[in-house]
Scaffold this motif. Structure first.
Motif, PDB file in Angstrom:
ATOM      1  N   ALA A   1       0.829  -1.206   0.000  1.00  2.43           N
ATOM      2  CA  ALA A   1       0.000   0.000   0.000  1.00  2.43           C
ATOM      3  C   ALA A   1       0.863   1.255   0.000  1.00  2.43           C
ATOM      4  CB  ALA A   1      -0.929  -0.013   1.211  1.00  2.43           C
ATOM      5  N   ASN A   2       2.008   1.165   0.677  1.00  4.50           N
ATOM      6  CA  ASN A   2       2.892   2.321   0.758  1.00  4.50           C
ATOM      7  C   ASN A   2       3.908   2.384  -0.379  1.00  4.50           C
ATOM      8  OD1 ASN A   2       1.547   3.094   3.020  1.00  4.50           O
ATOM      9  ND2 ASN A   2       3.067   2.311   4.460  1.00  4.50           N
ATOM     10  N   GLY A   3       3.830   1.415  -1.281  1.00  5.13           N
ATOM     11  CA  GLY A   3       4.662   1.464  -2.476  1.00  5.13           C
ATOM     12  C   GLY A   3       6.146   1.235  -2.252  1.00  5.13           C
ATOM     13  N   ASP A   4       6.481   0.397  -1.270  1.00  7.03           N
ATOM     14  CA  ASP A   4       7.894   0.075  -1.061  1.00  7.03           C
ATOM     15  C   ASP A   4       8.255  -1.142  -1.935  1.00  7.03           C
ATOM     16  OD1 ASP A   4      10.440  -0.507  -0.267  1.00  7.03           O
ATOM     17  OD2 ASP A   4      10.039  -0.359   1.888  1.00  7.03           O
ATOM     18  N   ILE A   5       8.455  -0.859  -3.198  1.00  4.89           N
ATOM     19  CA  ILE A   5       8.690  -1.926  -4.169  1.00  4.89           C
ATOM     20  C   ILE A   5       9.974  -2.698  -3.838  1.00  4.89           C
ATOM     21  CG2 ILE A   5       8.989  -2.465  -6.618  1.00  4.89           C
ATOM     22  CD1 ILE A   5       6.221  -1.352  -5.863  1.00  4.89           C
ATOM     23  N   GLY A   6      10.964  -1.984  -3.381  1.00  2.10           N
ATOM     24  CA  GLY A   6      12.231  -2.637  -3.043  1.00  2.10           C
ATOM     25  C   GLY A   6      12.051  -3.695  -1.970  1.00  2.10           C
ATOM     26  N   ALA A   7      11.292  -3.335  -0.944  1.00  2.00           N
ATOM     27  CA  ALA A   7      11.058  -4.290   0.144  1.00  2.00           C
ATOM     28  C   ALA A   7      10.260  -5.481  -0.368  1.00  2.00           C
ATOM     29  CB  ALA A   7      10.316  -3.607   1.288  1.00  2.00           C
ATOM     30  N   LEU A   8       9.304  -5.229  -1.222  1.00  2.00           N
ATOM     31  CA  LEU A   8       8.478  -6.325  -1.743  1.00  2.00           C
ATOM     32  C   LEU A   8       9.330  -7.313  -2.529  1.00  2.00           C
ATOM     33  CD1 LEU A   8       5.243  -4.454  -2.860  1.00  2.00           C
ATOM     34  CD2 LEU A   8       5.577  -5.868  -0.839  1.00  2.00           C
TER      35      LEU A   8
END
Length: 419
Positions: A355-362
């Motif tokens: 939801a917060n758009g942390d693509i790197g973490a995903l």
RNA sequence: GCCGGCGUGGCAGAACGGUUAAUGCCUCCGCCUGCAAAGCGGAUGUCCGGGGGUUCGACUCCACCCGCCGGCGCCA
């Protein structure tokens, strides 16, 4: 990292024998049939554990044994009219294929029982030397009365626990076989006590001792292995030179249940990994299995799987623009994982990261969990979608809708833009 | 019988003893949409199996009861 150990029945900080290295042993399959998704749960859990530990900088030596000599294999081979090794090799291949299909690839080394016969014989010999085992006309047995801590893991008091394995030659019904004398066809070996084959419990300790030594960090397996299997392992290993505990953290995974009952080969209520992967994508299966805590029982239902599929799709749908790192989300994820591998909570934070758009973490956490949280786009799909957009722009909705219908049927999520 | 575990909203499933009990699905409404789906916004809904105890305070600790599952043959 904190882990719950069946031995102490408490959750404790993980301290390993070597500061930056973790020795992990997990009981592998008996290769006489296809594996079911209950097995998958256990192996997914330990796959995630190993990957998570590695992500924290630990070196993980993950060892798994393959039981390829066993009554069930002997019987099954007879039924099918093939040799024991043919059967065992076949289902070993199928097992590894299933593991690969589920993205389970953290195991450092698979060790077959049959390629460790010398180690097994050597260990039995040493147990005899120490006077904790004895030889009868039927085989070599471990004398459980010599081991004071017997029952420590399962909480069973010795007197109250009676094995149903009847064997007249045993001194005590609870004694278990280290070596079974006799001719068992192909898988029969010479030993100082005569020709025969190893018992079930000794293969694990012979293998783990060879690669890890007499003490190591984590031993995992299904809940059903606590007694007698893991008790026997402890008795064997700790009797060798009295090192205690053989393993600090005994991790046991809860059962996957069907209609409230344990899924098992003997009950015949199992779903094979092979079949499950025909209906569900590996990502969905892993996501489903990790949606509950590894020690809790988990109901296997189509509804549950469908729910997992929807959740995963939801995450992929909301994870669009990269908004940079979500520090709190990342911290929450790590904390959840460190808290006895609380994957349900970790997955809840994945929701937040998406939801917060942390693509790197995903991306990073997706590797640990073995789940792709980001939408994959392939060239053919985008071409198809482009054509649809063009048709929609020309208001040829019938054709556009037909394409959409077909795409949805094929399991592809279609997301239209406003015209 | 002995041992281990579980019992949270319609469903799945979390929660250092202390704010409105995560997260998602389902349902309803709205926005968005060519129509849908997806997404977004909002709503409904549980006081945590039961009755006790400890505590200033318990879903969270303790004992008990009820119910369910598993181990004591094989089994992840």
């Amino acid at each position: 990292m904190h882990l719950y150990s069946t031995l102490t029945k408490t959750t404790e900080p993980l301290t390993t024998l070597h500061p930056d290295r973790v020795y992990l042993f997990v009981c592998g399959p008996t290769v006489y049939d296809y594996s079911h998704i209950g097995h998958a749960r256990t192996y997914v859990v330990f796959d995630v554990l190993a990957k998570f530990l590695r992500s924290t900088g630990k070196e993980v030596f993950y060892l798994q044994n393959i039981t390829d000599v066993d009554d069930k294999i002997i019987n099954r081979a007879k039924e099918e009219g093939i040799s024991q090794s043919e059967l065992a090799r076949k289902f070993e291949r199928e097992y590894l294929r299933d593991m690969q299909a589920l993205g389970i690839n953290a195991v450092s080394y698979y060790a077959r029982a049959t390629t460790h016969i010398p180690e097994i014989i050597d260990q039995i010999g040493r147990l005899l030397d120490r006077g904790v085992a004895y030889v009868t006309e039927a085989g070599v047995y471990f004398n459980v009365d010599t081991f004071e801590r017997n029952g420590e893991l399962s909480g069973q008091e010795r007197a109250k626990r009676v094995s149903r394995v009847t064997d007249e030659s045993k001194h005590n019904p609870n004694d278990f076989a280290l070596w079974k004398l006799g001719e068992y066809g192909e898988y029969t070996w010479d030993s100082p006590w005569g020709r025969g084959r190893p018992g079930w419990h000794i293969e694990d300790t012979a293998i783990s001792e060879k690669y890890f030594g007499q003490q190591y960090d984590i031993h995992g397996g299904g809940l059903d292995l606590i007694f007698p299997h893991h008790e026997a392992e402890i008795a064997q290993m700790e009797s060798l030179e009295g090192k205690h505990p053989m393993v600090r953290y005994w991790m046991h995974t809860g059962f996957l249940t069907v209609n409230g009952e344990k899924m098992s080969k003997s009950l015949g209520n199992f779903i094979t990994i092979r079949d499950a992967t025909k209906t569900w994508k590996p990502d969905v299966l892993r996501y489903f299995l990790l949606l509950s805590h590894y020690r809790s029982p988990l109901q296997a239902t189509d509804e549950g799987l469908a729910n997992a599929a929807k959740r995963l799709e939801h995450i992929r749908a909301i994870a669009q623009e990269d908004m940079g790192p979500d520090i709190f989300g990342r911290k929450a994820f790590t904390e959840a994982m460190e808290n006895d591998l609380n994957t349900p909570m970790a997955l809840a934070t994945i929701q937040r990261l998406a939801a917060n758009g942390d693509i790197g973490a995903l991306k990073e956490y997706g590797k640990i969990l073995g789940i792709n949280f980001l939408r994959e786009t392939s060239a053919p799909l985008s071409v198809l979608q482009e054509i649809r957009e063009e048709l929609r722009a020309r208001k040829q909705f019938e054709v556009a809708d037909l394409i959409r219908e077909k795409m949805v049927e094929a399991g592809i999520t279609v997301k239209d833009r406003a015209l």
